[in-house]
Write an enzyme that holds these catalytic residues in place. Structure first.
Site, PDB file in Angstrom:
ATOM      1  N   LYS A  99      19.263  57.629  32.751  1.00  0.00           N
ATOM      2  CA  LYS A  99      19.423  56.594  33.166  1.00  0.00           C
ATOM      3  C   LYS A  99      20.010  57.142  34.804  1.00  0.00           C
ATOM      4  CE  LYS A  99      17.541  53.323  30.717  1.00  0.00           C
ATOM      5  NZ  LYS A  99      17.855  51.329  30.957  1.00  0.00           N
ATOM      6  N   GLY A 100      21.100  56.829  35.000  1.00  0.00           N
ATOM      7  CA  GLY A 100      22.544  57.372  35.840  1.00  0.00           C
ATOM      8  C   GLY A 100      22.799  58.121  37.289  1.00  0.00           C
TER       9      GLY A 100
ATOM     10  N   GLU B   6      22.648  65.377  37.261  1.00  0.00           N
ATOM     11  CA  GLU B   6      23.149  64.212  36.947  1.00  0.00           C
ATOM     12  C   GLU B   6      24.653  63.301  37.771  1.00  0.00           C
ATOM     13  OE1 GLU B   6      24.090  63.868  34.070  1.00  0.00           O
ATOM     14  OE2 GLU B   6      24.240  65.508  32.423  1.00  0.00           O
ATOM     15  N   ASP B   7      24.926  62.577  37.062  1.00  0.00           N
ATOM     16  CA  ASP B   7      25.044  61.369  37.886  1.00  0.00           C
ATOM     17  C   ASP B   7      26.844  61.866  36.931  1.00  0.00           C
ATOM     18  OD1 ASP B   7      25.058  61.439  34.865  1.00  0.00           O
ATOM     19  OD2 ASP B   7      25.599  58.518  34.518  1.00  0.00           O
TER      20      ASP B   7
ATOM     21  N   ASP C 204      31.092  64.448  31.958  1.00  0.00           N
ATOM     22  CA  ASP C 204      32.555  63.461  31.364  1.00  0.00           C
ATOM     23  C   ASP C 204      33.267  64.538  30.637  1.00  0.00           C
ATOM     24  OD1 ASP C 204      35.013  61.712  31.093  1.00  0.00           O
ATOM     25  OD2 ASP C 204      33.566  60.828  29.653  1.00  0.00           O
TER      26      ASP C 204
ATOM     27  N   LYS D  84      35.038  64.353  35.466  1.00  0.00           N
ATOM     28  CA  LYS D  84      36.057  63.789  34.707  1.00  0.00           C
ATOM     29  C   LYS D  84      36.860  65.315  34.325  1.00  0.00           C
ATOM     30  CE  LYS D  84      34.718  59.265  33.653  1.00  0.00           C
ATOM     31  NZ  LYS D  84      35.375  58.237  32.392  1.00  0.00           N
TER      32      LYS D  84
ATOM     33  N   PHE E 189      36.731  54.119  33.434  1.00  0.00           N
ATOM     34  CA  PHE E 189      35.640  54.420  33.320  1.00  0.00           C
ATOM     35  C   PHE E 189      34.658  53.679  34.922  1.00  0.00           C
ATOM     36  CE2 PHE E 189      31.740  52.128  32.035  1.00  0.00           C
ATOM     37  CZ  PHE E 189      30.748  53.172  31.108  1.00  0.00           C
TER      38      PHE E 189
ATOM     39  N   ASP F  67      26.328  52.841  34.774  1.00  0.00           N
ATOM     40  CA  ASP F  67      26.528  51.671  34.062  1.00  0.00           C
ATOM     41  C   ASP F  67      27.185  51.632  32.954  1.00  0.00           C
ATOM     42  OD1 ASP F  67      25.360  53.213  32.200  1.00  0.00           O
ATOM     43  OD2 ASP F  67      25.017  51.080  30.802  1.00  0.00           O
TER      44      ASP F  67
ATOM     45  N   ARG G  67      24.404  49.125  37.932  1.00  0.00           N
ATOM     46  CA  ARG G  67      23.734  50.539  38.356  1.00  0.00           C
ATOM     47  C   ARG G  67      23.045  49.976  39.926  1.00  0.00           C
ATOM     48  NH1 ARG G  67      22.811  54.201  33.884  1.00  0.00           N
ATOM     49  NH2 ARG G  67      21.941  52.777  31.813  1.00  0.00           N
TER      50      ARG G  67
HETATM   51  P1  5GP Z   1      29.278  63.422  27.942  1.00  0.00           P
HETATM   52  O1  5GP Z   1      31.067  63.077  27.645  1.00  0.00           O
HETATM   53  O2  5GP Z   1      29.282  64.121  27.526  1.00  0.00           O
HETATM   54  O3  5GP Z   1      30.353  64.429  30.080  1.00  0.00           O
HETATM   55  O4  5GP Z   1      28.962  62.215  29.121  1.00  0.00           O
HETATM   56  C1  5GP Z   1      28.338  61.743  28.225  1.00  0.00           C
HETATM   57  C2  5GP Z   1      27.932  60.451  29.288  1.00  0.00           C
HETATM   58  O5  5GP Z   1      28.693  59.275  28.943  1.00  0.00           O
HETATM   59  C3  5GP Z   1      27.622  60.558  30.493  1.00  0.00           C
HETATM   60  O6  5GP Z   1      26.307  61.073  30.921  1.00  0.00           O
HETATM   61  C4  5GP Z   1      27.623  58.772  31.039  1.00  0.00           C
HETATM   62  O7  5GP Z   1      25.902  58.139  31.118  1.00  0.00           O
HETATM   63  C5  5GP Z   1      28.486  58.640  30.341  1.00  0.00           C
HETATM   64  N1  5GP Z   1      29.936  58.495  30.758  1.00  0.00           N
HETATM   65  C6  5GP Z   1      31.262  58.817  30.899  1.00  0.00           C
HETATM   66  N2  5GP Z   1      31.256  58.400  31.766  1.00  0.00           N
HETATM   67  C7  5GP Z   1      31.351  57.649  32.396  1.00  0.00           C
HETATM   68  C8  5GP Z   1      32.456  56.907  33.227  1.00  0.00           C
HETATM   69  O8  5GP Z   1      32.812  56.947  33.745  1.00  0.00           O
HETATM   70  N3  5GP Z   1      30.902  55.937  33.504  1.00  0.00           N
HETATM   71  C9  5GP Z   1      29.622  55.679  32.967  1.00  0.00           C
HETATM   72  N4  5GP Z   1      29.225  54.577  34.163  1.00  0.00           N
HETATM   73  N5  5GP Z   1      29.192  56.038  32.329  1.00  0.00           N
HETATM   74  C10 5GP Z   1      29.755  57.728  31.475  1.00  0.00           C
END
Ligand code: 5GP
Length: 175
Positions: free
Chosen positions: A43-44, A99-100, A103, A131, A152, A159, A165
């Protein structure tokens, strides 16, 4: 009721608007004459996508995917699955994933591999935040908003257990 965590402003509404303007200018430079499909990752990314596309002046389509990683909490477990897939195939299409946050990169990496199987004619990634310190798998980012610290973050679509959000800025959630 859950206790109210402490939030510290990282990017104001104004700073986000300036960054979205810049990203839109980069896309308007690169996509004229094309007719891409922008894929929002739910949803992000809904707020970012909604603001971004209003500034784009080429013909485009919008579709969404919803992914989930098994397990809860603030850390991705690394096992990703598609919960809701695209409505239409992206074969031979120019595709831009919106993408939002990137990470560890596991979610985005999985999605890009999933889309690549459909043989799009191009596949690019636009993310509002990343990140880099937490990357576990390399992900090539074509359009980047902010590089954020290893904290975070919430707000502007992002969220914490479905909360925050709606905040117009981006905040660090202090634990
Ligand atoms: P990935 O670690 O696979 O790159 O990210 C997985 C998901 O973790 C992201 O799509 C997001 O939904 C969530 N996520 C990772 N870091 C953060 C953060 O700092 N804040 C929030 N709200 N979600 C995060």
């Amino acid at each position: 009721m859950k206790p109210q965590p402490k939030l510290n402003l990282l990017y104001s509404r104004q700073q986000i608007a300036e960054t979205v303007d810049r990203l839109a200018a980069e896309l308007n430079r690169d996509y004229p004459g094309k007719h891409p499909v922008l894929i929002g990752v739910l949803k992000g990314s809904f707020m970012f996508l909604a603001d971004l596309i209003r500034l784009l002046d080429f013909t485009l389509e919008v579709d969404f995917v919803r992914l989930s990683s098994y397990g809860a909490g603030q850390k991705s477990s690394g096992k990703i699955r598609v919960v809701a897939d695209l409505q239409r195939s992206v074969k031979d299409r120019d595709v831009l994933v919106v993408e939002d946050i990137v990470d560890t990169g596991l979610t985005t990496g999985f999605l890009l591999a999933h889309l690549r199987k459909q043989k799009p004619s191009s596949l690019k990634l636009c993310t509002l935040t990343e990140k880099p310190s937490r990357r576990k798998t390399p992900v090539a980012i074509d359009y980047l908003g902010f590089t954020v610290p290893d904290k975070f973050i919430v707000g502007y679509g992002l969220d914490w257990d479905e909360r925050f959000r709606n905040l117009p800025g981006i905040y660090v959630l202090e634990e």
